[in-house]
Design a protein around this motif. Structure first.
Motif, PDB file in Angstrom:
ATOM      1  N   CYS A  62     107.609  63.739  23.494  1.00 50.43           N
ATOM      2  CA  CYS A  62     107.824  64.925  24.304  1.00 50.43           C
ATOM      3  C   CYS A  62     108.502  65.974  23.424  1.00 50.43           C
ATOM      4  CB  CYS A  62     108.715  64.623  25.507  1.00 50.43           C
ATOM      5  SG  CYS A  62     107.968  63.471  26.665  1.00 50.43           S
ATOM      6  N   ILE A  63     108.847  67.106  24.035  1.00 52.19           N
ATOM      7  CA  ILE A  63     109.664  68.090  23.337  1.00 52.19           C
ATOM      8  C   ILE A  63     110.524  68.783  24.389  1.00 52.19           C
ATOM      9  CG2 ILE A  63     108.028  70.006  23.499  1.00 52.19           C
ATOM     10  CD1 ILE A  63     108.917  70.462  20.418  1.00 52.19           C
ATOM     11  N   ASP A  64     111.732  69.161  24.025  1.00 52.33           N
ATOM     12  CA  ASP A  64     112.626  69.820  24.971  1.00 52.33           C
ATOM     13  C   ASP A  64     112.978  71.209  24.446  1.00 52.33           C
ATOM     14  OD1 ASP A  64     114.443  70.633  26.799  1.00 52.33           O
ATOM     15  OD2 ASP A  64     115.735  68.860  26.679  1.00 52.33           O
ATOM     16  N   LEU A  65     112.271  72.232  24.954  1.00 51.97           N
ATOM     17  CA  LEU A  65     112.544  73.609  24.525  1.00 51.97           C
ATOM     18  C   LEU A  65     113.652  74.238  25.343  1.00 51.97           C
ATOM     19  CD1 LEU A  65     108.893  74.916  23.994  1.00 51.97           C
ATOM     20  CD2 LEU A  65     110.507  74.089  22.294  1.00 51.97           C
ATOM     21  N   SER A  66     114.162  73.512  26.349  1.00 50.74           N
ATOM     22  CA  SER A  66     115.137  74.118  27.254  1.00 50.74           C
ATOM     23  C   SER A  66     116.577  73.857  26.818  1.00 50.74           C
ATOM     24  CB  SER A  66     114.936  73.591  28.679  1.00 50.74           C
ATOM     25  OG  SER A  66     115.366  72.249  28.758  1.00 50.74           O
ATOM     26  N   VAL A  67     116.772  73.204  25.657  1.00 49.12           N
ATOM     27  CA  VAL A  67     118.144  72.794  25.307  1.00 49.12           C
ATOM     28  C   VAL A  67     119.094  73.988  25.155  1.00 49.12           C
ATOM     29  CG1 VAL A  67     117.835  70.496  24.323  1.00 49.12           C
ATOM     30  CG2 VAL A  67     117.340  72.497  22.917  1.00 49.12           C
ATOM     31  N   ALA A  68     118.634  75.056  24.495  1.00 47.23           N
ATOM     32  CA  ALA A  68     119.534  76.190  24.279  1.00 47.23           C
ATOM     33  C   ALA A  68     119.850  76.886  25.599  1.00 47.23           C
ATOM     34  CB  ALA A  68     118.924  77.167  23.280  1.00 47.23           C
ATOM     35  N   GLN A 116     103.785  64.498  35.887  1.00 42.79           N
ATOM     36  CA  GLN A 116     102.976  64.419  34.679  1.00 42.79           C
ATOM     37  C   GLN A 116     102.535  65.785  34.148  1.00 42.79           C
ATOM     38  OE1 GLN A 116     100.391  61.326  36.102  1.00 42.79           O
ATOM     39  NE2 GLN A 116     102.280  60.150  36.104  1.00 42.79           N
ATOM     40  N   ILE A 117     103.460  66.723  34.175  1.00 41.30           N
ATOM     41  CA  ILE A 117     103.197  68.025  33.572  1.00 41.30           C
ATOM     42  C   ILE A 117     103.548  67.895  32.084  1.00 41.30           C
ATOM     43  CG2 ILE A 117     103.720  70.495  33.690  1.00 41.30           C
ATOM     44  CD1 ILE A 117     104.836  69.963  36.502  1.00 41.30           C
ATOM     45  N   PRO A 118     102.744  68.480  31.198  1.00 38.22           N
ATOM     46  CA  PRO A 118     103.056  68.359  29.768  1.00 38.22           C
ATOM     47  C   PRO A 118     104.459  68.884  29.461  1.00 38.22           C
ATOM     48  CG  PRO A 118     100.889  69.308  30.070  1.00 38.22           C
ATOM     49  CD  PRO A 118     101.500  69.204  31.432  1.00 38.22           C
ATOM     50  N   PRO A 119     105.223  68.138  28.658  1.00 36.65           N
ATOM     51  CA  PRO A 119     106.628  68.494  28.395  1.00 36.65           C
ATOM     52  C   PRO A 119     106.807  69.909  27.855  1.00 36.65           C
ATOM     53  CG  PRO A 119     106.121  66.340  27.487  1.00 36.65           C
ATOM     54  CD  PRO A 119     104.834  66.887  28.015  1.00 36.65           C
ATOM     55  N   ILE A 120     105.875  70.378  27.038  1.00 40.81           N
ATOM     56  CA  ILE A 120     106.065  71.706  26.460  1.00 40.81           C
ATOM     57  C   ILE A 120     105.991  72.762  27.564  1.00 40.81           C
ATOM     58  CG2 ILE A 120     103.622  72.105  25.851  1.00 40.81           C
ATOM     59  CD1 ILE A 120     104.749  73.302  23.194  1.00 40.81           C
ATOM     60  N   VAL A 121     105.158  72.520  28.562  1.00 42.40           N
ATOM     61  CA  VAL A 121     105.039  73.460  29.677  1.00 42.40           C
ATOM     62  C   VAL A 121     106.286  73.390  30.557  1.00 42.40           C
ATOM     63  CG1 VAL A 121     103.684  74.067  31.700  1.00 42.40           C
ATOM     64  CG2 VAL A 121     102.535  73.238  29.640  1.00 42.40           C
ATOM     65  N   VAL A 122     106.696  72.155  30.867  1.00 42.10           N
ATOM     66  CA  VAL A 122     107.864  71.965  31.722  1.00 42.10           C
ATOM     67  C   VAL A 122     109.089  72.671  31.130  1.00 42.10           C
ATOM     68  CG1 VAL A 122     109.565  70.260  32.480  1.00 42.10           C
ATOM     69  CG2 VAL A 122     107.131  69.812  32.770  1.00 42.10           C
ATOM     70  N   THR A 123     109.347  72.405  29.830  1.00 47.55           N
ATOM     71  CA  THR A 123     110.595  72.897  29.261  1.00 47.55           C
ATOM     72  C   THR A 123     110.510  74.379  28.922  1.00 47.55           C
ATOM     73  OG1 THR A 123     109.946  72.114  27.054  1.00 47.55           O
ATOM     74  CG2 THR A 123     111.273  70.641  28.395  1.00 47.55           C
ATOM     75  N   LEU A 124     109.286  74.862  28.681  1.00 46.37           N
ATOM     76  CA  LEU A 124     109.118  76.309  28.526  1.00 46.37           C
ATOM     77  C   LEU A 124     109.486  76.998  29.840  1.00 46.37           C
ATOM     78  CD1 LEU A 124     108.136  77.881  26.063  1.00 46.37           C
ATOM     79  CD2 LEU A 124     105.843  77.894  27.031  1.00 46.37           C
ATOM     80  N   GLY A 125     109.069  76.372  30.946  1.00 48.19           N
ATOM     81  CA  GLY A 125     109.386  76.914  32.261  1.00 48.19           C
ATOM     82  C   GLY A 125     110.864  76.829  32.566  1.00 48.19           C
ATOM     83  N   THR A 126     111.444  75.640  32.393  1.00 48.45           N
ATOM     84  CA  THR A 126     112.854  75.487  32.755  1.00 48.45           C
ATOM     85  C   THR A 126     113.728  76.322  31.821  1.00 48.45           C
ATOM     86  OG1 THR A 126     112.915  73.449  31.445  1.00 48.45           O
ATOM     87  CG2 THR A 126     112.676  73.208  33.816  1.00 48.45           C
ATOM     88  N   MET A 127     113.286  76.525  30.572  1.00 45.29           N
ATOM     89  CA  MET A 127     114.032  77.373  29.648  1.00 45.29           C
ATOM     90  C   MET A 127     114.249  78.757  30.277  1.00 45.29           C
ATOM     91  SD  MET A 127     112.914  78.388  25.768  1.00 45.29           S
ATOM     92  CE  MET A 127     111.677  79.613  26.047  1.00 45.29           C
TER      93      MET A 127
END
Lengths: 329, 520
Positions: A62-68, A116-127
């Motif tokens: 996965c990837i977590d773009l929402s960390v910052a 089951q949403i792709p992690p990059i989409v999920v975390t781009l959104g939550t970011m």
């Protein structure tokens, strides 16, 4: 053991950091003075904390773009909490930061696991959502240094054995997660799920739930860092740590964490973060223009990834690839 | 070489029926060397118009390398390719395609998101005079080609909406769209059901009638004898022999392939009268299967036979907790058990070795011992903390039982050969001390030698008191290994065969539903 077969790659990275310090020494000897190195380490500590969490997330494919954004939101919440209740002990602030961060991470985890949403989409959104929430709760206003209580600001700067508390958190997190990754069933599950999700499923592991825990850990570390960041700099506003998630991913990648999952260590993430930290701190003092600084940081990332991609390929395949390349296509 | 044919005799003479015909495509003393391996050594191949030539050999005989040389992907290191008797070079895949050589691969390379017509004409679509793709011409021609092979579906459909058999037809249509003279079929029936295979045979007959030369690569002897006119045998990269199919028997071919006499393929077993371990009652699934009930005993090998798509694997996946049945119960040791996830199944002593062991079994980036202990971590850890000494003991115990040769259990699984990786996967499941082991197509696509080893191993498991469920589509294997055979058709159990009733005819009739249609 995992430590041993990754040792080579990490030794090379460690060597690269030493060479880098050596080069800087010839231009600016004061940079490698112990006091300054401690300062650089302390400065890199938030990156180390986040890179550990990100490493685990990437490990599970996965990837977590929402960390910052998580860091900024949690930072704003604890800053406002401090303003509203200045008497609240730091231990409670820390607990709130970790729990809130973990909950934000769980939101990512649930969306990835259950929907089951792709992690990059999920975390781009939550970011974006997290940043938006900061605006909502703060009305776009800053929480400034003079509004924060003295204890709130002093905590990350207080020193034990000559090291600031911020550095101690990074060190403790490194030790804690080396144990988690190598000596617990959860750590093993992260490697298995990322290495081959199909095999993991047939082995009785729940891939989605394992990814959920990865996001939760990443979120908890981001929340913790949120408090440390806001209190250290004495300011909280919508855009703090903007774009920092990319540094975090870069640190992981430099540290040998395979972007396709399954390969990576805490030590690797630590060294990757330190490598970036040294570059970012050293380039300004040796008088390299800011334009070149960004280009050099970027080049370091690509070189590291290229190096990892080559060493990660297994030898037999390389031979065959060459044999195939002989035939013009 | 132990073949009576020598390279001096001119091509064609070996097969009297073809004596006066020049092959469309021939390989003359072709060699191919990879670093450290001689993949092909002076091999021969002759493909005649209107003739199906079967290329036969064990895994590693050099069949795939030959296909890649014929299609311009590899360049030979020695020898020559003759097209209509003239030496040619296929420098690129395009050059081979322009010469009329096309291949339909094992795993067909098609694009799910494109339409059927776009798949057929990808790379050589008809153009308008402005150089743009002429969609109308493309769809018309695609329709014509599909019709010529008896595939009557709309070329405008998206490929992802088609079943595997229709995708194969698209691949064949693609091969024909470039005016192919030579069609290479690499295990074309591997993923097809019985009926679809019959349709493929008809298609091959059509291609033959159009004068195309067909190279047919298959592991299945029944289809080689059903469809091929000639055979060519390779072994370890060497040319062993060729001739007319009518002149050889299965035994001759097998002997040429393996170079040793294979008389007893299946291990002899004593049937044990073990106690009941598993009982499945009234399993239903909304779309995949209905009314599945059966029992399984200790020491028994229970075969599941049926055509591809009969629902056998789906039942096993439900039993293993991957999919959820809508109704039904499982009793293990006469106690009702609920299996909601693979973790539950493993805990209850049921393990499932899936068909695709490479993809679904091994975690190559992890060390050997961690692969072995992964499903057993519950036993080798305490309160979530690993006990590495326990893990090593468990891994050493089970890998040594399987005679695994590795420098250290600490090395990455990726460093082991395929056969040894399989041993690790099997060790992993045995280490969970299962009661029931489900093997899904355990010998699919592996060579004869390895097959015998797997069968031997299954017999040992059963003799040790394990209950084995074997899902297989190979009739000899099902009959040779099973104590009882459950036959499934269209998601239902149609019969359970035992003893003298276990005959190939019975299996085929039940699986195809012929007996029912014949009944008054």
């Amino acid at each position: 053991m995992i430590l041993r077969w990754l040792a080579l790659r990490e030794t090379i990275l460690f060597g690269a950091i030493l060479v880098l310090l050596g080069v800087i020494y010839t231009r600016f000897p004061a940079f490698v003075a112990p006091n300054n190195l401690i300062r650089v380490f302390n400065d890199t500590s938030p990156l180390i904390l986040l890179a550990i969490g990100q490493m685990i997330v990437i490990l599970t494919r996965c990837i977590d773009l929402s960390v910052a954004a998580n860091l900024a939101l949690t930072g704003m919440v604890v800053a406002m909490l401090n303003v509203a209740m200045p008497e609240l002990p730091i231990a409670v602030i820390l607990l709130v930061a970790v729990c809130l961060g973990a909950m934000l991470g769980m939101v990512n985890g649930i969306l990835v696991w259950q929907l089951q949403i792709p992690p990059i989409v999920v975390t781009l959104g939550t970011m974006t959502i997290f940043r938006g929430l900061i605006f909502v709760i703060s009305d776009g206003r800053w929480v400034n240094s003079h509004q924060m209580s003295a204890a709130f600001k002093a905590f990350p700067r207080s020193t034990i054995l000559g090291l600031p508390m911020l550095s101690w958190f990074a060190i403790l997190a490194v030790i804690l997660f080396i144990v988690v990754m190598n000596r617990t069933t959860l750590g093993r599950a992260f490697y298995a799920v990322g290495g081959n999700p199909h095999a993991a499923t047939y082995t009785g592991l729940n891939v989605g739930r394992t990814q959920f825990w990865a996001f939760t850990i990443s979120g908890a570390l981001a929340g913790l860092t949120g408090y440390l960041w806001v209190s250290r700099f004495g300011v909280a506003y919508v855009d703090i740590a903007g774009g920092f998630e990319l540094d975090v991913v870069a640190a992981c990648v430099i540290g040998g964490v395979a972007i396709v999952g399954g390969v990576g260590t805490v030590t690797g993430a630590l060294l990757g973060a330190l490598f970036l930290g040294v570059i970012k701190n050293a380039l300004p003092v040796v008088n390299i223009s800011p334009f070149w600084q960004m280009a050099i940081s970027g080049a370091a990332i690509i070189i590291a990834v290229g190096f990892n991609a080559r060493s990660g390929r297994d030898k037999g395949r390389i031979i065959l690839k060459r044999a195939e390349a002989v035939a013009p296509t | 070489m132990d073949t009576p044919m020598t390279a001096e005799s001119p091509p064609g003479v070996r097969n009297p029926a073809q004596a006066d015909v020049t092959p469309i495509l021939a390989l003359d003393k072709i060699s191919k060397v990879f670093p450290g391996v001689k993949a092909l050594a002076d091999v021969e191949l002759r493909l005649f118009p209107g003739t199906v030539t079967a290329l036969v050999g064990e895994n590693g005989a050099g069949k795939s390398t030959v296909v890649k040389i014929l299609t311009g992907i590899y360049q030979p290191d020695g020898g020559q390719i003759l097209l209509d008797g003239e030496p040619v070079r296929f420098a690129t895949a395009q050059a081979a395609a322009q010469a009329g050589v096309t291949a339909i691969h094992q795993e067909t390379v098609l694009f799910d998101e494109l339409s059927v017509a776009e798949n057929i004409f990808l790379g050589h679509a008809p153009r308008t005079r402005f150089g743009l793709i002429d969609r109308r011409a493309m769809y018309t021609r695609a329709g014509e080609i599909l019709e010529s092979i008896g595939a009557e579906f709309d070329p405008g459909l998206r490929l992802r909406d088609l079943g595997i058999a229709k995708k194969h037809l698209v691949a064949i249509a693609r091969a024909l769209s470039v005016d192919a003279r030579v069609v290479i079929m690499d295990e074309p029936t591997a993923a097809l059901s019985h009926k679809e295979i019959q349709e493929l045979y008809e298609l091959v007959e059509k291609l033959k009638a159009q004068g195309k030369a067909i190279l047919f690569i298959s592991h299945k002897f029944d289809e080689i004898f059903r469809i091929a006119d000639r055979y060519t045998v390779y072994r370890d990269g060497q040319f062993i022999g060729e001739g007319a199919i009518a002149d050889v028997g299965e035994g001759d071919l097998v002997q040429m392939m393996v170079g040793r006499l294979v008389d007893q393929i299946f291990p002899k077993r004593e049937r044990m009268g073990g106690t009941e371990i598993l009982r499945v009652v009234g399993y239903d699934h909304p779309t995949e299967f209905a009314d599945i009930s059966f029992t399984l005993h200790r020491g028994e090998i229970l075969g599941f036979y049926g055509l591809v798509g009969a629902g056998r694997s789906e039942v096993m996946q439900a039993l293993f907790g991957i999919t959820k049945p809508s109704k039904g119960a499982v009793r293990i040791d006469d106690k009702v058990r609920v299996i909601r996830s693979p973790a539950d199944a493993v805990r209850e002593g049921i393990v499932y070795v899936p068909e695709d062991r490479g993809r679904q079994g091994a975690i190559t980036a992890l060390p050997i011992f961690q692969n072995v202990t992964l499903p057993s971590l519950g036993r080798t850890s305490r309160k979530g903390f690993l006990r590495l000494a326990e893990e090593f003991r468990l891994a050493r115990d089970y890998t040594s039982r399987l005679d695994l040769r590795a420098a250290s259990l600490d090395t990455e699984l990726a460093t082991l050969s395929g056969g040894n990786q399989q041993k690790v996967v099997i060790a992993k499941w045995l280490a969970t001390k299962p009661k029931v082991i489900i093997l899904d197509e355990p010998t699919k696509g592996i060579d004869i030698g390895s097959k015998a080893a797997v069968h031997e191993f299954m017999a040992e498991l059963a003799a040790a008191g394990l209950a084995v469920i074997m899902v297989s589509s190979e009739i000899p294997e099902i009959l040779g290994m099973s104590d009882r055979v459950i036959v499934m058709r269209e998601g239902r159990i149609v019969d359970t065969l035992e003893g003298d009733a276990m005959t190939p005819e019975n299996l085929v009739r039940r699986a195809a539903g012929i007996a029912e249609e014949g009944a008054p």
